[in-house]
Design an enzyme around this catalytic site. Sequence first.
Site, PDB file in Angstrom:
ATOM      1  N   ASP A  61     -45.165   2.949  44.722  1.00 40.54           N
ATOM      2  CA  ASP A  61     -45.367   2.101  43.547  1.00 40.54           C
ATOM      3  C   ASP A  61     -44.095   2.240  42.718  1.00 40.54           C
ATOM      4  O   ASP A  61     -43.783   3.340  42.240  1.00 40.54           O
ATOM      5  CB  ASP A  61     -46.596   2.566  42.758  1.00 40.54           C
ATOM      6  CG  ASP A  61     -46.877   1.722  41.527  1.00 40.54           C
ATOM      7  OD1 ASP A  61     -45.951   1.056  41.009  1.00 40.54           O
ATOM      8  OD2 ASP A  61     -48.031   1.733  41.049  1.00 40.54           O
ATOM      9  N   ASN A  88     -37.654  -5.853  46.697  1.00 35.86           N
ATOM     10  CA  ASN A  88     -38.411  -7.096  46.731  1.00 35.86           C
ATOM     11  C   ASN A  88     -39.577  -7.129  45.744  1.00 35.86           C
ATOM     12  O   ASN A  88     -39.961  -8.201  45.280  1.00 35.86           O
ATOM     13  CB  ASN A  88     -38.938  -7.324  48.158  1.00 35.86           C
ATOM     14  CG  ASN A  88     -39.976  -8.413  48.228  1.00 35.86           C
ATOM     15  OD1 ASN A  88     -39.671  -9.600  48.141  1.00 35.86           O
ATOM     16  ND2 ASN A  88     -41.242  -8.017  48.392  1.00 35.86           N
ATOM     17  N   TYR A 165     -40.445 -13.038  32.611  1.00 39.41           N
ATOM     18  CA  TYR A 165     -39.984 -13.113  34.000  1.00 39.41           C
ATOM     19  C   TYR A 165     -38.512 -13.486  34.081  1.00 39.41           C
ATOM     20  O   TYR A 165     -37.713 -12.822  34.761  1.00 39.41           O
ATOM     21  CB  TYR A 165     -40.828 -14.122  34.785  1.00 39.41           C
ATOM     22  CG  TYR A 165     -40.465 -14.192  36.250  1.00 39.41           C
ATOM     23  CD1 TYR A 165     -40.939 -13.228  37.142  1.00 39.41           C
ATOM     24  CD2 TYR A 165     -39.644 -15.208  36.746  1.00 39.41           C
ATOM     25  CE1 TYR A 165     -40.599 -13.279  38.487  1.00 39.41           C
ATOM     26  CE2 TYR A 165     -39.301 -15.259  38.083  1.00 39.41           C
ATOM     27  CZ  TYR A 165     -39.787 -14.290  38.956  1.00 39.41           C
ATOM     28  OH  TYR A 165     -39.446 -14.338  40.282  1.00 39.41           O
ATOM     29  N   LYS A 169     -35.246 -11.093  35.437  1.00 42.95           N
ATOM     30  CA  LYS A 169     -34.398 -11.424  36.582  1.00 42.95           C
ATOM     31  C   LYS A 169     -32.930 -11.525  36.179  1.00 42.95           C
ATOM     32  O   LYS A 169     -32.032 -11.203  36.972  1.00 42.95           O
ATOM     33  CB  LYS A 169     -34.879 -12.719  37.244  1.00 42.95           C
ATOM     34  CG  LYS A 169     -36.245 -12.589  37.910  1.00 42.95           C
ATOM     35  CD  LYS A 169     -36.272 -11.477  38.946  1.00 42.95           C
ATOM     36  CE  LYS A 169     -37.569 -11.417  39.715  1.00 42.95           C
ATOM     37  NZ  LYS A 169     -37.577 -10.350  40.745  1.00 42.95           N
ATOM     38  N   THR A 200     -46.029 -18.236  47.237  1.00 40.88           N
ATOM     39  CA  THR A 200     -46.575 -16.887  47.371  1.00 40.88           C
ATOM     40  C   THR A 200     -47.640 -16.698  46.301  1.00 40.88           C
ATOM     41  O   THR A 200     -47.806 -17.548  45.416  1.00 40.88           O
ATOM     42  CB  THR A 200     -45.488 -15.809  47.182  1.00 40.88           C
ATOM     43  OG1 THR A 200     -45.029 -15.835  45.820  1.00 40.88           O
ATOM     44  CG2 THR A 200     -44.300 -16.032  48.117  1.00 40.88           C
TER      45      THR A 200
END
Length: 242
Positions: A61, A88, A165, A169, A200
């Site tokens: 984790d 990933n 988010y 990134k 996904t």
Amino acid sequence: MQTKKYVFITGANKGIGFETARQLGKMGYVILLGARNELKGEEAARILVNEGIEAHGIMLDVTRQDTIQAAVSQMEQKFGSLDVLINNAGISVGGAALPSQISLEDIRKTYDTNFFGMISVTQALLPLLQQSPAGRIVNLTSGLGSLAFNSDPEHEHAQFNLLAYNSSKAAVNMFTVTLAKEFRDTPLKINSADPGFTATDLNGFTGIGTVQQAAAIVVKLAVLDEDGPTGGFHGNDGELPW
């Protein structure tokens, strides 16, 4: 003399991570699948083994330092080296909350996985990667992390105004740049990969790309030769603007 090459992928029991594992496994790499859920990781490894790929599940984790250290110890003892790290694992929380309204809790949770977790895993595995004659690190990012795309009202990404988010990134991209500068005089190559808007569970399978398409750029950066780039931001259509 080492003949096998080992790749460790976080969040590898499903989605882009799993497809990347499959593609690299078919190229002869030994696959170490990182998964928060030990049983799901082992099941994913069994699927690959049944396809003729050498694969092993590893419980990890990225937000828990104890599991990171346990995974590193396991890799040191069982495999002794690491050639490729693919960061990933990633999440998106907060929904479509406006930047002025999203909770700090959702922002922190996003960063804990997408940014701080990535750094923790990378720092812990760098000693093993440095033992490889051609270590590679691929950080999964997104075109949504591009400041150029976000600031262009005509760009398709501009409609996704997701503070947590997108900024996480962008931070990943800065991690890539700074780490690549640190190791530019070594065999290590570190790059950011944008897999594109892929279907996904991260986006409720609303993406338009397949995991097979998404994994292509990740695999390409994972197997770079000594003349390949480092410190770059790459998608399947070429280099992307920061």
